[in-house]
Write a protein that holds these residues in place. Structure first.
Motif, PDB file in Angstrom:
ATOM      1  N   ARG A 226       0.861  -1.162   0.000  1.00 42.46           N
ATOM      2  CA  ARG A 226       0.000   0.000   0.000  1.00 42.46           C
ATOM      3  C   ARG A 226       0.908   1.226   0.000  1.00 42.46           C
ATOM      4  O   ARG A 226       1.831   1.332   0.800  1.00 42.46           O
ATOM      5  CB  ARG A 226      -0.845  -0.025   1.260  1.00 42.46           C
ATOM      6  N   GLN A 227       0.668   2.148  -0.911  1.00 39.39           N
ATOM      7  CA  GLN A 227       1.509   3.343  -0.978  1.00 39.39           C
ATOM      8  C   GLN A 227       1.068   4.324   0.105  1.00 39.39           C
ATOM      9  O   GLN A 227      -0.113   4.536   0.308  1.00 39.39           O
ATOM     10  CB  GLN A 227       1.360   4.020  -2.350  1.00 39.39           C
ATOM     11  N   ALA A 228       2.072   4.911   0.772  1.00 36.88           N
ATOM     12  CA  ALA A 228       1.738   5.959   1.728  1.00 36.88           C
ATOM     13  C   ALA A 228       1.166   7.128   0.945  1.00 36.88           C
ATOM     14  O   ALA A 228       1.589   7.415  -0.180  1.00 36.88           O
ATOM     15  CB  ALA A 228       2.979   6.377   2.494  1.00 36.88           C
ATOM     16  N   GLY A 229       0.175   7.783   1.494  1.00 38.01           N
ATOM     17  CA  GLY A 229      -0.470   8.906   0.808  1.00 38.01           C
ATOM     18  C   GLY A 229       0.180  10.218   1.178  1.00 38.01           C
ATOM     19  O   GLY A 229       1.399  10.327   1.220  1.00 38.01           O
ATOM     20  N   VAL A 248     -15.532   9.801  -0.059  1.00 39.10           N
ATOM     21  CA  VAL A 248     -16.059   8.750   0.819  1.00 39.10           C
ATOM     22  C   VAL A 248     -16.993   9.301   1.881  1.00 39.10           C
ATOM     23  O   VAL A 248     -17.625   8.548   2.600  1.00 39.10           O
ATOM     24  CB  VAL A 248     -14.930   7.927   1.503  1.00 39.10           C
TER      25      VAL A 248
ATOM     26  N   LYS B 270      -5.757  -3.232   6.458  1.00 41.57           N
ATOM     27  CA  LYS B 270      -5.040  -2.589   5.364  1.00 41.57           C
ATOM     28  C   LYS B 270      -5.706  -2.762   3.994  1.00 41.57           C
ATOM     29  O   LYS B 270      -5.272  -2.156   3.023  1.00 41.57           O
ATOM     30  CB  LYS B 270      -3.581  -3.040   5.329  1.00 41.57           C
ATOM     31  N   SER B 272      -8.701  -1.728   3.567  1.00 41.67           N
ATOM     32  CA  SER B 272      -9.714  -0.668   3.515  1.00 41.67           C
ATOM     33  C   SER B 272      -9.446   0.201   2.290  1.00 41.67           C
ATOM     34  O   SER B 272      -8.307   0.375   1.879  1.00 41.67           O
ATOM     35  CB  SER B 272      -9.634   0.199   4.777  1.00 41.67           C
ATOM     36  N   LYS B 273     -10.533   0.789   1.726  1.00 44.47           N
ATOM     37  CA  LYS B 273     -10.354   1.564   0.490  1.00 44.47           C
ATOM     38  C   LYS B 273      -9.581   2.848   0.776  1.00 44.47           C
ATOM     39  O   LYS B 273      -8.588   3.137   0.119  1.00 44.47           O
ATOM     40  CB  LYS B 273     -11.735   1.866  -0.109  1.00 44.47           C
ATOM     41  N   ILE B 275      -7.713   5.050   3.914  1.00 42.40           N
ATOM     42  CA  ILE B 275      -7.285   5.016   5.313  1.00 42.40           C
ATOM     43  C   ILE B 275      -6.850   6.414   5.741  1.00 42.40           C
ATOM     44  O   ILE B 275      -6.064   7.074   5.049  1.00 42.40           O
ATOM     45  CB  ILE B 275      -6.129   4.011   5.526  1.00 42.40           C
ATOM     46  N   VAL B 289       0.741   3.500   5.684  1.00 42.93           N
ATOM     47  CA  VAL B 289      -0.353   2.883   4.920  1.00 42.93           C
ATOM     48  C   VAL B 289      -1.526   3.835   4.742  1.00 42.93           C
ATOM     49  O   VAL B 289      -2.506   3.504   4.086  1.00 42.93           O
ATOM     50  CB  VAL B 289      -0.871   1.576   5.582  1.00 42.93           C
TER      51      VAL B 289
END
Lengths: 250, 309
Positions: A226-229, A248, B270, B272-273, B275, B289
């Protein structure tokens, strides 16, 4: 009352695992190993039953490589009276482990079998339930409270949405959930004493159990990363992003 | 191929994860039957009959199956399994409780918590708290499988299958007895099925302070979750735990508040759409993440967030 407690040697829960480059499995070379945390809770519960005068003898059993002796010594340092290692270099599946444990149970005739609810390597959560099915012992899986009296075990189980209480006829097999107790640490004198406690070694062949695998492990991969945002600077910015970028919330 | 799905239900309600499990079973290709076992559960069987694509519902209504006692349900499923190539159940506390027994009675392996169906005998499942994904192929005649519900979209309630009573003789192992249940009372959505989850960790500090989590959750119509640290500290009951050994969730929005992000917690959320992480420690692993990270004191940020939602 004799209590049997099963323990598994697994990768230490603090270690970040790596997948082998050829995707054949997880790389366990030179990785710190330890007793599965749920098994520690099971051992602690057995020791508490002995301290209360309910258990008279605690037998620790492990199925695994020669080095699993370390985990049996740990169990004995915590209070188990003796150990049995069923030695194998194969990574046995839950069904094979359950069959071997059932044979040990047949020989040892315990009234109570304590185990961890799942091992943190394979995350299967199967062996306790399988042992119960194979031996006909009553089953108390995911237990967070245990009272033993009058030939019965009253177990409190963690279920979706809350807690469930069951009365089990002994003999019974119980799997420990996280909140059954908080395991103690072994003291140095007890670690020394544990080295002199008896430890028997057997093999799967001694029990005549077919431990051939039923599953083929085709490959093991690292999960999609998962890429950090981004970091937002304020609550306003966060709400704006959730509404207008991620969409969302409305 | 023919697949038997064991429905999960509780308090006279069909557990939603049953619909996800039917969806996973349909990926095998073949007829999918659903078994509803319990006491006084005819209404649940009718509900299961509405699940799209179900061939028929088998109803086993007897006191022996009340509260889905593992010993008795497993004996029943073992008898029924001779007619099927696969037996599926959701990886809920009930499914995890009786399915390994079914496998042992059938002398087959169980494959736990599959997250993908590759073919009729090959499946993916997470191991090591989700830090590796194993692809396994079964060589057994009957495949006994539990399904991670969040990995499969549920089937719709648009079907109309028939309901038939099972012909198997009732069995009662007589070794365990139901005494009682303590269930958390909550008007909030169920954690594992919620669209939005707001979770608190050790950083929340106390049971009283969890009101900050509940207030934001209520503004969003969200379920409340927690890290193991918050549960162990007694801030919230243990059925709120998200992680390797607690619940696995995959909502559209997961807001982690005062949670550092241990791998055991990440294992439960992890997928989840979106986070969001709110934590005052900018080095906290949870930010690795998170899609949106806010470095802030939660006691300032949460009341402000509640006000602005």
């Amino acid at each position: 009352m004799k209590v049997l407690v099963a323990v598994k040697r697994v990768i230490d829960y603090n270690v970040k695992i790596r997948v082998k480059a050829d995707n054949s499995d997880v790389d366990l070379a030179n990785v710190k190993m330890a007793m599965n945390p749920f098994c520690e809770i099971a051992v602690e519960e057995a020791v508490r039953l002995k301290e209360k005068g309910i258990a008279s003898e605690i037998v620790a059993v492990s199925i695994g490589p020669k080095t699993a002796q370390e985990q049996l010594r740990t169990a004995m340092a915590l209070g188990a009276d003796r150990g049995i290692l069923v030695e194998t270099d194969e990574a046995l599946e839950s069904l094979a482990v359950a069959k071997l444990l059932s044979k040990v149970i047949e020989e040892e005739q315990p009234q109570l079998v304590l185990m961890g609810k799942q091992a943190i390597d394979t995350d299967n959560n199967q062996t306790t339930q399988m042992v119960s099915a194979l031996t006909g012992f009553a089953q108390g899986a995911f237990t967070s409270g245990l009272e033993v009296a009058d030939g019965q075990a009253k177990v409190t189980r963690e279920i979706d949405g809350g807690l469930q209480t069951l009365n089990l006829k002994l003999p019974a097999v119980i799997s420990a959930d996280l909140r059954l107790n908080e395991p103690r640490y072994a003291s140095l004198p007890n670690i020394m004493k544990a080295k002199r406690k008896p430890l028997d070694t057997k093999t799967p062949a001694d029990f005549g159990v077919d431990v051939a695998p039923r599953l083929k492990l085709l490959k093991v991969e690292a999960p999609a990363e998962r890429q950090a945002g981004i970091k937002v600077g304020s609550v306003d910015e966060l709400v704006d992003k959730l509404k207008n970028e991620a969409k969302v919330i409305s | 191929m023919s697949i038997l799905v064991i429905a999960d239900h509780h308090n006279n309600e069909l557990i939603a994860a049953t619909a996800n499990t039917v969806a996973a079973a349909q990926l095998i290709g073949g007829e999918v039957d659903v078994l509803v076992a319990g006491q006084g559960c005819a209404a649940i069987a009718d509900e299961a009959a509405k699940l799209a694509g179900v061939n028929k519902v088998l109803l086993a209504d007897d006191a022996a199956y009340d509260h889905l006692l593992a010993e008795n349900v497993a004996l029943l499923v073992k008898e029924l399994a001779v007619n099927y190539s696969h037996v599926f159940a959701p990886a809920t506390s009930n499914g995890k409780n009786f399915m390994p027994r079914v496998a042992a009675l059938l002398d087959v392996a169980q494959i736990s918590e599959i997250t993908a169906v590759e073919s009729a005998d090959t499946f993916q499942r997470p191991i090591y708290a989700g830090n590796a994904i194993a692809t396994v192929q079964s060589t057994d005649a009957v495949k006994v499988i539990t399904v991670r519900p969040t990995s499969f979209d549920p089937v719709a309630a648009s079907g109309s299958a028939s309901v038939e009573p099972v012909s198997v003789t009732v069995q009662n192992a007589g070794v365990s007895e139901f005494v009682g249940e303590e269930l958390a009372q909550s008007d909030r959505p169920e954690l594992s099925a919620a669209r939005v989850v707001v979770s608190g960790g050790r950083g929340v500090g106390s049971s009283e302070n969890f009101s900050h989590i509940y207030q934001v959750a209520d503004k969003l119509g969200a379920a409340v979750g927690a890290s193991r640290a918050a549960v162990d500290a007694g801030f919230v009951p243990n059925d709120l735990q998200v992680g390797q050994t607690g619940k696995v969730v995959a909502p559209e929005l997961y807001i982690a508040v005062g949670i550092s992000g241990a791998i055991q917690h990440l294992a439960g959320m992890k997928d989840s759409k979106v986070i969001v992480a709110i934590n005052k420690d900018e080095e906290a692993p949870i930010f690795q993440v998170a899609d949106y990270g806010l470095v802030a004191d939660l006691f300032d940020a949460m009341p402000e967030l509640e006000g602005k939602l």
